[in-house]
Each structure stands twice: as C-alpha cells, then as structure tokens.
Write a protein that holds these residues in place. Structure first.
Motif, PDB file in Angstrom:
ATOM      1  N   SER A 153       1.956  24.226 -31.024  1.00  0.00           N
ATOM      2  CA  SER A 153       2.568  23.153 -30.600  1.00  0.00           C
ATOM      3  C   SER A 153       4.405  23.024 -31.003  1.00  0.00           C
ATOM      4  CB  SER A 153       1.824  21.721 -31.445  1.00  0.00           C
ATOM      5  OG  SER A 153       1.843  21.937 -32.636  1.00  0.00           O
ATOM      6  N   GLY A 154       4.722  24.330 -30.862  1.00  0.00           N
ATOM      7  CA  GLY A 154       6.086  24.333 -31.538  1.00  0.00           C
ATOM      8  C   GLY A 154       7.124  24.506 -30.441  1.00  0.00           C
ATOM      9  N   ALA A 155       6.759  23.893 -29.194  1.00  0.00           N
ATOM     10  CA  ALA A 155       7.747  23.917 -28.286  1.00  0.00           C
ATOM     11  C   ALA A 155       9.105  23.354 -28.442  1.00  0.00           C
ATOM     12  CB  ALA A 155       7.359  23.642 -26.802  1.00  0.00           C
ATOM     13  N   ALA A 156       9.009  22.264 -29.159  1.00  0.00           N
ATOM     14  CA  ALA A 156      10.292  21.425 -29.479  1.00  0.00           C
ATOM     15  C   ALA A 156      11.209  22.372 -30.184  1.00  0.00           C
ATOM     16  CB  ALA A 156       9.989  19.934 -29.944  1.00  0.00           C
ATOM     17  N   TYR A 209       5.170  23.199  -8.883  1.00  0.00           N
ATOM     18  CA  TYR A 209       5.091  22.449  -7.599  1.00  0.00           C
ATOM     19  C   TYR A 209       3.775  21.921  -7.424  1.00  0.00           C
ATOM     20  CZ  TYR A 209       9.575  24.267  -5.674  1.00  0.00           C
ATOM     21  OH  TYR A 209      10.893  24.628  -5.517  1.00  0.00           O
ATOM     22  N   LEU A 210       2.869  22.366  -8.033  1.00  0.00           N
ATOM     23  CA  LEU A 210       1.407  22.012  -8.169  1.00  0.00           C
ATOM     24  C   LEU A 210       1.615  20.821  -8.831  1.00  0.00           C
ATOM     25  CD1 LEU A 210      -0.744  25.051  -8.186  1.00  0.00           C
ATOM     26  CD2 LEU A 210      -0.459  23.537  -6.128  1.00  0.00           C
ATOM     27  N   ARG A 211       2.280  20.732  -9.787  1.00  0.00           N
ATOM     28  CA  ARG A 211       2.219  19.411 -10.787  1.00  0.00           C
ATOM     29  C   ARG A 211       3.128  18.377 -10.166  1.00  0.00           C
ATOM     30  NH1 ARG A 211       4.693  21.232 -14.941  1.00  0.00           N
ATOM     31  NH2 ARG A 211       4.895  23.405 -14.720  1.00  0.00           N
ATOM     32  N   ARG A 212       3.541  18.606  -9.257  1.00  0.00           N
ATOM     33  CA  ARG A 212       4.406  17.682  -8.361  1.00  0.00           C
ATOM     34  C   ARG A 212       3.640  17.047  -7.166  1.00  0.00           C
ATOM     35  NH1 ARG A 212      10.864  19.326  -8.072  1.00  0.00           N
ATOM     36  NH2 ARG A 212      10.403  19.480  -5.981  1.00  0.00           N
ATOM     37  N   ASP A 213       4.411  15.969  -6.453  1.00  0.00           N
ATOM     38  CA  ASP A 213       3.617  15.352  -5.562  1.00  0.00           C
ATOM     39  C   ASP A 213       4.731  14.903  -4.503  1.00  0.00           C
ATOM     40  OD1 ASP A 213       1.368  14.559  -4.058  1.00  0.00           O
ATOM     41  OD2 ASP A 213       1.332  12.310  -4.800  1.00  0.00           O
ATOM     42  N   GLY A 214       5.755  15.407  -4.222  1.00  0.00           N
ATOM     43  CA  GLY A 214       6.744  15.362  -3.306  1.00  0.00           C
ATOM     44  C   GLY A 214       6.608  15.889  -1.893  1.00  0.00           C
ATOM     45  N   SER A 215       7.156  15.332  -0.896  1.00  0.00           N
ATOM     46  CA  SER A 215       6.997  16.106   0.380  1.00  0.00           C
ATOM     47  C   SER A 215       7.405  17.605   0.277  1.00  0.00           C
ATOM     48  CB  SER A 215       7.815  15.427   1.405  1.00  0.00           C
ATOM     49  OG  SER A 215       7.806  15.884   2.738  1.00  0.00           O
ATOM     50  N   GLY A 216       6.302  18.330   0.844  1.00  0.00           N
ATOM     51  CA  GLY A 216       6.446  19.825   0.986  1.00  0.00           C
ATOM     52  C   GLY A 216       6.265  20.602  -0.194  1.00  0.00           C
ATOM     53  N   GLY A 251      10.990  33.685 -18.940  1.00  0.00           N
ATOM     54  CA  GLY A 251       9.676  33.296 -18.844  1.00  0.00           C
ATOM     55  C   GLY A 251       9.267  32.547 -20.078  1.00  0.00           C
ATOM     56  N   ALA A 252       9.796  33.031 -21.440  1.00  0.00           N
ATOM     57  CA  ALA A 252       9.425  31.891 -22.581  1.00  0.00           C
ATOM     58  C   ALA A 252      10.173  30.816 -22.501  1.00  0.00           C
ATOM     59  CB  ALA A 252       9.863  32.634 -23.782  1.00  0.00           C
ATOM     60  N   LEU A 253      11.478  30.649 -22.017  1.00  0.00           N
ATOM     61  CA  LEU A 253      12.156  29.628 -21.924  1.00  0.00           C
ATOM     62  C   LEU A 253      11.598  28.265 -20.716  1.00  0.00           C
ATOM     63  CD1 LEU A 253      14.737  27.886 -22.750  1.00  0.00           C
ATOM     64  CD2 LEU A 253      16.066  29.277 -21.121  1.00  0.00           C
ATOM     65  N   GLY A 254      11.364  29.053 -19.801  1.00  0.00           N
ATOM     66  CA  GLY A 254      10.456  28.357 -18.572  1.00  0.00           C
ATOM     67  C   GLY A 254       9.297  27.521 -19.199  1.00  0.00           C
ATOM     68  N   GLU A 255       8.533  28.198 -20.075  1.00  0.00           N
ATOM     69  CA  GLU A 255       7.461  27.735 -20.760  1.00  0.00           C
ATOM     70  C   GLU A 255       7.648  26.581 -21.645  1.00  0.00           C
ATOM     71  OE1 GLU A 255       3.478  26.951 -21.780  1.00  0.00           O
ATOM     72  OE2 GLU A 255       4.313  27.868 -20.050  1.00  0.00           O
ATOM     73  N   ALA A 256       8.856  26.989 -22.261  1.00  0.00           N
ATOM     74  CA  ALA A 256       9.332  25.683 -23.412  1.00  0.00           C
ATOM     75  C   ALA A 256       9.783  24.585 -22.605  1.00  0.00           C
ATOM     76  CB  ALA A 256      10.430  26.326 -24.195  1.00  0.00           C
ATOM     77  N   GLN A 310       6.657  22.676 -21.419  1.00  0.00           N
ATOM     78  CA  GLN A 310       5.815  22.135 -22.527  1.00  0.00           C
ATOM     79  C   GLN A 310       6.734  20.653 -23.040  1.00  0.00           C
ATOM     80  OE1 GLN A 310       4.095  24.351 -25.897  1.00  0.00           O
ATOM     81  NE2 GLN A 310       3.558  26.144 -24.586  1.00  0.00           N
ATOM     82  N   THR A 311       7.741  20.972 -22.903  1.00  0.00           N
ATOM     83  CA  THR A 311       8.419  19.496 -23.375  1.00  0.00           C
ATOM     84  C   THR A 311       8.988  18.685 -22.109  1.00  0.00           C
ATOM     85  OG1 THR A 311      10.817  20.855 -23.258  1.00  0.00           O
ATOM     86  CG2 THR A 311       9.615  20.987 -25.179  1.00  0.00           C
ATOM     87  N   GLY A 312       8.197  18.732 -21.100  1.00  0.00           N
ATOM     88  CA  GLY A 312       8.464  17.889 -20.017  1.00  0.00           C
ATOM     89  C   GLY A 312       9.783  17.828 -19.354  1.00  0.00           C
ATOM     90  N   ARG A 313      10.608  18.897 -19.326  1.00  0.00           N
ATOM     91  CA  ARG A 313      11.913  19.009 -18.860  1.00  0.00           C
ATOM     92  C   ARG A 313      11.704  19.922 -17.552  1.00  0.00           C
ATOM     93  NH1 ARG A 313      16.030  20.545 -23.661  1.00  0.00           N
ATOM     94  NH2 ARG A 313      17.235  20.589 -22.223  1.00  0.00           N
ATOM     95  N   ARG A 314      11.166  19.407 -16.658  1.00  0.00           N
ATOM     96  CA  ARG A 314      10.641  19.931 -15.104  1.00  0.00           C
ATOM     97  C   ARG A 314      11.669  20.559 -14.563  1.00  0.00           C
ATOM     98  NH1 ARG A 314       6.118  16.289 -12.467  1.00  0.00           N
ATOM     99  NH2 ARG A 314       4.622  16.422 -14.246  1.00  0.00           N
TER     100      ARG A 314
END
Length: 458
Positions: free
Chosen positions: A259-262, A323-330, A283-288, A291-295
C-alpha cells in the motif's frame, strides 16, 4: 555523461541456426548501438568497461555472455539477446547462454522458440533440474501434456522434488485426475505450502466434489496464488550485475505491491527526470499513478512508454485497462484496439483474451466472444471467472445445456463463487432440470453464495 557503445549482433535468426564450432567474432554480424546515457553513470561506466573487456579478448565467450547478463538486468533486453547469441556461437558447450536466451524469449510470450533455445541448453547440460521445470511449464502452457509430464518427472529425478510435484499435479488436473493431483501435493508439509499449492489443492478437491475441503484450501491462497517458483542458480548469477537503478526499481515495485504507492510516487517521478524513457521505470510510474487515482498522468506516462517501446505488450495492456475503467464515448473501442495489439505482441496473456471477450459480448458478437474466452481458458483452464463469462454468453443465447456446463466448471473451480452458483441454478431451472436446480440452490445457500436473481439474469 552520455556514452554510445556498440557490440556485435549474431547474424543467425533468433531461433533458427545451429552454432558452428569454428565461429569467430567476425561472423557475429554488424554492431548494434546501445545508448548508455539512458542509465545511471555508475551503470553506464560498468557496462562500458565490460564492453572494453570483450573487445580486448574478442573470442572469450564468457566475457560476451556476462556482458549479456549485465545488459539484461539493466534494461537492455535486445542487446542482451545479441550478446548471449554471440557467446553461444563462440562456446558451443556452455549451457547458460541458450538458457538465458530461452528465458528472455519466453518472457516475450514466444514459447516455441523458447523451447528451442532450452533444448540446446539441455543438450549441453541434461542434469540441470530448473531447465526441465521450465520445459515442463512451457509445454503444459502449449497443451503438450504428455511431454510436459515427462519433463517434470525428469526434474523430480534430478532433485527438484517440490517444484516437480506441483508441475505433475497441474498435469494430473489437466488430465482429469484430481485424486492423483492431491496425492502429489501431499508431499508438501503444511508449513511449506505455497499459495499456488493451495490453489491446486482447492481445484482438485472441487473436482472431487469435496466442497468444504476445497473452500478451506482456497481460503489459504490469501490474495493471489501467483505462480510456483523454484531455486535457479543460473538466474541468481545475473543479480550480481544489477546496477543502482535496477535495484531501486525492484524495491519500489515491492512497495507498490503493498500500500505504498503514495510514498513511492515522488521517488519514481524524481527517477524519471534522470531516466525519462526507461521501460521498467515508466511501467512502475504508471502503476503508481493508477493506484493513487491520477488517471490522466497514468495515461500520459503509458503513452510515452509506447512511443519509445512500441513493441512492449504490457504498455498496451495497461492502457487497455485504463480505458476499461472509464465510461466515455469510444473508450471501449480504444480498449479493444490496445487489447488486440497486446495479444498480437504476446498471445499468452489470458487476461487480455478474457477482457476482449467481454467487450465483444457487449457488442453482441457472441461467437467471437466465446472464441476469446476459449483462448483465455486454454492459457488458464482453472479461471472460474472466465468459465462464468462464457456461461453468461451461452445463457444469453438460451443455449442452456452449454450454459450449464460452463457454470458447472466455474463452481467446480471456485466453490465459493456466488454469481456462478446462482447462474447455474437459473440455467438448470430454464432447462427444466428443476430437482437439480433446487439442490444447487440449497448448496448455494449453505455456502452463503445466494445472490439476487436479477444480478445474474441472462
């Protein structure tokens, strides 16, 4: 300081030619370029020194192989493959170089070529047990069950008893022999059981109809079974060549698993300023960021990764997940495009096939959806969720016998799967098998698995 260095690349194809015994450095081919300015100065200097050592003694296969080891653990996979290839050309008796080629090739999802390299390594040293374990694992992934069983049996004879037992248990489950799988897994003492062993035991008990035992075993998986690992002295040797960035990333990834992403995020951002294009770091930065909600930052860094590493399938997978976690057009169409690309680059990722199946099902392309689910199950037959997805597609087509079979497989593999129990009950009722449906409903209640019918209505 930025240094550009180069080393020889073998002329033969990655999985085709057999090395001649009179190979010379000149036969290796043109020199690819490696930019050591992309790594820490300390790592760059060390790699440059190793390259100089190779140049001083160009026919020394060990120096070329060790250069490959250092390049691999510091993020230069393509360069490492070339160096291993050269080393194998210069020393046709050393088993390590084709062994490392096999592991790198398997990591990219090309198991056929990986097995070819591994075969060369085994020819040179047939007594190395981990090589047989990898052979069994990859053959089973390719559904070559008989050959996989023979490889695991050989590894057991060579002393890898625990890992071989787990592999043979997987074979037994694939062959529909759950009791044999349990007998093999009984060799593990309770305190030695890896979560993956508990997963295998749970599946075996479920197939035998011993639901309580299955639930007890699966409860010990505790957050994820992962995969069964084993000691591998050859792979351990590569760790001594790890540079500072690789070591830092390994520790940061461990924190991300918790739980150390922050706490990790500022460190990763600082590292990126010095290594803006490093594949593993991005890759690690994208995962961080995820996990912290900075989409938006997550998507930006993954896209940057694709610009510099267009053939790295994991970036496509993570962008698809975004994109699967979003619900926008396209968004769903964008997700499928990246899933398609990831599958083309590495068809061995079951998650990609399963998610693609869900997207196809949403669009009413039910035959294509079933094909994607089957591709996922070929890679992981024990995935109860994918069996459930396939069952829901069959239920939507009102093909009740097929739906029942799918849901039965789901509950057999995960006896506590609430939605699958309820869906199975509904399918049995729709097929007119009311007595069986009532029994299934009672079992679901006993397991605490009853859910509202509207949640599973096809």
């Amino acid at each position: 300081m930025k240094r550009i260095v180069a080393f020889a690349l073998a002329a033969c194809a990655a999985a085709a030619c057999s090395p001649p015994r009179d190979a010379s450095p000149a036969a290796a081919g043109p020199l690819p370029v490696v930019d050591l300015g992309a790594v820490d100065a300390e790592i760059g200097e060390r790699l440059a020194d190793m390259l100089d050592a190779v140049r001083q003694v160009p026919r020394d296969a060990s120096r070329r192989g060790e250069l490959g080891m250092a390049l691999e653990v510091n993020g230069f996979a393509e360069a490492a493959m070339a160096s291993y290839r050269q080393a194998a050309l210069l020393d046709v008796e050393e088993p390590r170089w084709p062994y490392y080629q096999a592991l790198l090739t398997a990591h990219r999802g090309n198991l056929d070529d990986a097995l070819s390299f591994l075969g060369r390594s085994i020819e040179r040293d047939p007594g190395y047990a981990p090589a047989w374990l990898w052979r069994g694992t990859w053959l089973l992934d390719l559904d070559q069950v008989e050959e996989a069983s023979a490889a695991f049996a050989r590894a057991r004879v060579l002393g890898a008893a625990a890992a071989a037992a787990a592999g043979l248990a997987r074979v037994a489950l694939r062959e529909g022999k759950p009791q044999q799988a349990l007998d093999l897994l009984a060799s593990f003492a309770a305190e030695e059981r890896h979560p993956y062993v508990h997963k295998l035991r749970g599946e075996a008990y479920a197939r035998l109809g011993q639901i309580d035992a299955a639930r007890a075993a699966l409860a010990k998986v505790d957050g994820g079974a992962g995969s069964f690992s084993w000691p591998d002295a050859r792979s351990e040797r590569k760790k001594r060549f790890e540079g500072s960035l690789s070591a830092k990333l390994a520790k940061l990834r461990e924190q991300l698993l918790g739980s150390g992403a922050a706490e990790v995020l500022p460190v990763l951002e600082e590292l990126r300023e010095r290594h803006p294009h490093h594949q593993g770091l991005l890759g690690a930065l994208g995962e961080a960021y995820r996990q912290t909600g900075r989409r938006e930052q997550e998507l930006a860094v993954l896209r940057h990764g694709l610009e510099h590493h267009p053939d790295y399938y994991a970036f496509h997978l993570n962008i698809a997940d975004h994109y699967l976690r979003r619900d926008g057009s396209g968004d769903k169409y964008r997700a499928q495009a990246h899933l398609d690309k990831a599958i083309a680059l590495n068809p061995e990722v079951d998650w990609a096939h399963a998610q693609r199946g869900l997207l196809l099902a949403e669009r009413g392309r039910l035959d294509a959806a079933i094909a994607s689910f089957e591709a996922a199950l070929a890679l992981d037959p024990a995935n109860a969720t994918v069996h459930y997805y396939a069952g829901m597609v069959e239920a939507a087509r009102r093909r009740w016998p097929e739906a029942i079979a799918r849901f039965q497989r789901a509950v057999a593999r995960d006896p506590g799967f609430a939605l699958a129990h309820a869906a199975l009950d509904r399918a049995l009722m729709e097929a007119g098998r009311h007595d069986e449906g009532k029994r299934t409903l009672k079992a679901a209640k006993r397991l605490g698995a009853l859910v509202a019918e509207e949640e599973v209505a096809p």
